[in-house]
Design an enzyme around this catalytic site. Structure first.
Site, short mmCIF file in Angstrom:
data_model
loop_
_atom_site.label_atom_id
_atom_site.label_comp_id
_atom_site.label_asym_id
_atom_site.label_seq_id
_atom_site.Cartn_x
_atom_site.Cartn_y
_atom_site.Cartn_z
N LYS A 1 0.81 -1.19 0.00
CA LYS A 1 0.00 0.00 0.00
C LYS A 1 0.86 1.26 0.00
O LYS A 1 0.39 2.35 -0.33
CB LYS A 1 -0.85 0.05 1.29
CG LYS A 1 -1.80 -1.08 1.48
CD LYS A 1 -2.51 -0.88 2.85
CE LYS A 1 -3.06 -2.15 3.37
NZ LYS A 1 -3.56 -1.99 4.76
N GLY A 2 2.12 1.08 0.38
CA GLY A 2 2.98 2.23 0.65
C GLY A 2 3.13 3.23 -0.48
O GLY A 2 3.26 4.43 -0.24
N ASP B 1 7.54 2.70 -2.47
CA ASP B 1 7.66 3.78 -1.49
C ASP B 1 9.09 3.95 -0.99
O ASP B 1 9.66 5.02 -1.06
CB ASP B 1 6.69 3.58 -0.30
CG ASP B 1 6.81 2.22 0.38
OD1 ASP B 1 7.58 1.35 -0.09
OD2 ASP B 1 6.12 2.01 1.40
N LYS C 1 16.63 4.50 1.26
CA LYS C 1 17.19 4.54 2.64
C LYS C 1 18.34 3.55 2.70
O LYS C 1 18.15 2.36 2.63
CB LYS C 1 16.09 4.18 3.64
CG LYS C 1 16.52 4.40 5.08
CD LYS C 1 15.35 4.37 6.03
CE LYS C 1 14.84 2.97 6.31
NZ LYS C 1 13.81 2.95 7.37
N ASP D 1 3.72 3.89 6.37
CA ASP D 1 3.01 3.69 7.64
C ASP D 1 3.91 3.09 8.71
O ASP D 1 4.95 2.51 8.42
CB ASP D 1 1.84 2.73 7.45
CG ASP D 1 2.32 1.28 7.32
OD1 ASP D 1 3.20 1.02 6.46
OD2 ASP D 1 1.86 0.42 8.09
N ARG E 1 -0.31 7.04 7.23
CA ARG E 1 -0.23 7.04 5.76
C ARG E 1 -0.81 8.32 5.15
O ARG E 1 -0.43 8.75 4.07
CB ARG E 1 -1.05 5.87 5.17
CG ARG E 1 -0.42 4.51 5.37
CD ARG E 1 -1.14 3.50 4.47
NE ARG E 1 -0.95 2.13 4.90
CZ ARG E 1 0.10 1.38 4.59
NH1 ARG E 1 1.07 1.87 3.85
NH2 ARG E 1 0.19 0.14 5.01
P1 IMP Z 1 13.18 -3.77 2.54
O1 IMP Z 1 12.77 -5.11 2.05
O2 IMP Z 1 13.97 -3.85 3.83
O3 IMP Z 1 13.90 -2.93 1.51
O4 IMP Z 1 11.88 -3.03 2.99
C1 IMP Z 1 11.05 -2.47 2.08
C2 IMP Z 1 9.65 -2.31 2.62
O5 IMP Z 1 9.65 -2.16 4.04
C3 IMP Z 1 9.07 -1.04 2.07
O6 IMP Z 1 8.35 -1.30 0.89
C4 IMP Z 1 8.19 -0.57 3.19
O7 IMP Z 1 6.91 -1.15 3.05
C5 IMP Z 1 8.87 -1.09 4.44
N1 IMP Z 1 9.72 -0.08 5.07
C6 IMP Z 1 11.06 -0.07 5.15
N2 IMP Z 1 11.52 1.04 5.77
C7 IMP Z 1 10.41 1.75 6.09
C8 IMP Z 1 10.21 3.02 6.73
O8 IMP Z 1 11.14 3.74 7.13
N3 IMP Z 1 8.92 3.41 6.86
C9 IMP Z 1 7.85 2.67 6.45
N4 IMP Z 1 8.00 1.50 5.82
C10 IMP Z 1 9.26 1.03 5.66
MG MG Z 2 6.50 -0.90 0.21
#
Ligand code: IMP
Ligand code: MG
Length: 183
Positions: free
Chosen positions: A47-48, A105, A136, A164, A170
């Protein structure tokens, strides 16, 4: 203290609503110039990325644009990703002879996008690119090729503008770092 925060939490503004709109418009202009009159399918990751994707497509002044969404399952109410990503069954738009733009997102460890990109089949697509709202970087453990990002940050948990924490925040038009009080 920000009055939009839940009890025990604090929101510190990272990117204002106007700076987000500026970056999204700039990205839209870049994509407009990149794709021109070619056919494009934008695929937002729910949803992000729902809000980011909705704003971005309205800044893309191209004639042949289709929009779709996918839902990945892996992320619960915690603040880190399990990396066990599944693409929810969906009637995705056909990608043959079209450019595909995945709209996400935030990329944190990179596990979700790496797994998604491996599973995602874009049959005979002209190209597959990834646009993210926030890159990030501090916890990145998987290599993910990010073609476009609006913001780059090191660390911190971001909420607002679609992002979120446990389904909260959100709806906020700006992006904040979420802090937990008393710990
Ligand atoms: P990854 O697999 O660690 O890259 O995480 C990606 C997913 O984690 C993103 O699509 C977000 O849904 C969630 N996520 C990671 N960091 C954040 C954050 O700082 N805020 C909100 N959601 C996050
Ligand atoms: Mg996401």
């Amino acid at each position: 203290m920000n009055k939009l925060a839940w009890e025990g939490e604090e929101l510190v503004e990272l990117y204002s609503a106007s700076s987000i709109q500026e970056r999204v418009a700039a990205l839209g202009a870049t994509l407009t110039a990149t794709y021109g009159t070619d056919p494009v399918v934008c695929i937002g990751v729910l949803k992000g990325a729902a809000i980011f994707c909705s704003d971005l497509i309205r800044c893309m002044q191209i004639p042949k644009l289709e929009v779709d969404f996918v839902r990945l399952s892996s992320y619960g109410t915690n603040s880190s990703s399990s990396g066990n990503v599944k693409i929810a069954a969906s009637s995705l738009a056909t990608t043959s002879k079209k450019h595909v733009l995945i709209v996400e997102d935030i990329v944190d460890t990179g596990k979700s996008m790496q797994t998604f990109m491996q599973q995602f089949v874009a049959k005979d697509a002209l190209s597959v690119r990834l646009a993210v709202l926030i890159d990030k970087r501090e916890r990145r453990s998987c290599e993910v090729k990010i073609d476009y990002s609006c913001f780059v940050c090191d660390s911190g948990f971001c909420v607002g503008y679609g992002l979120d924490y446990a389904e909260r925040y959100r709806h906020l038009p700006a992006i904040y770092e979420l802090k937990f009080l008393n710990n």
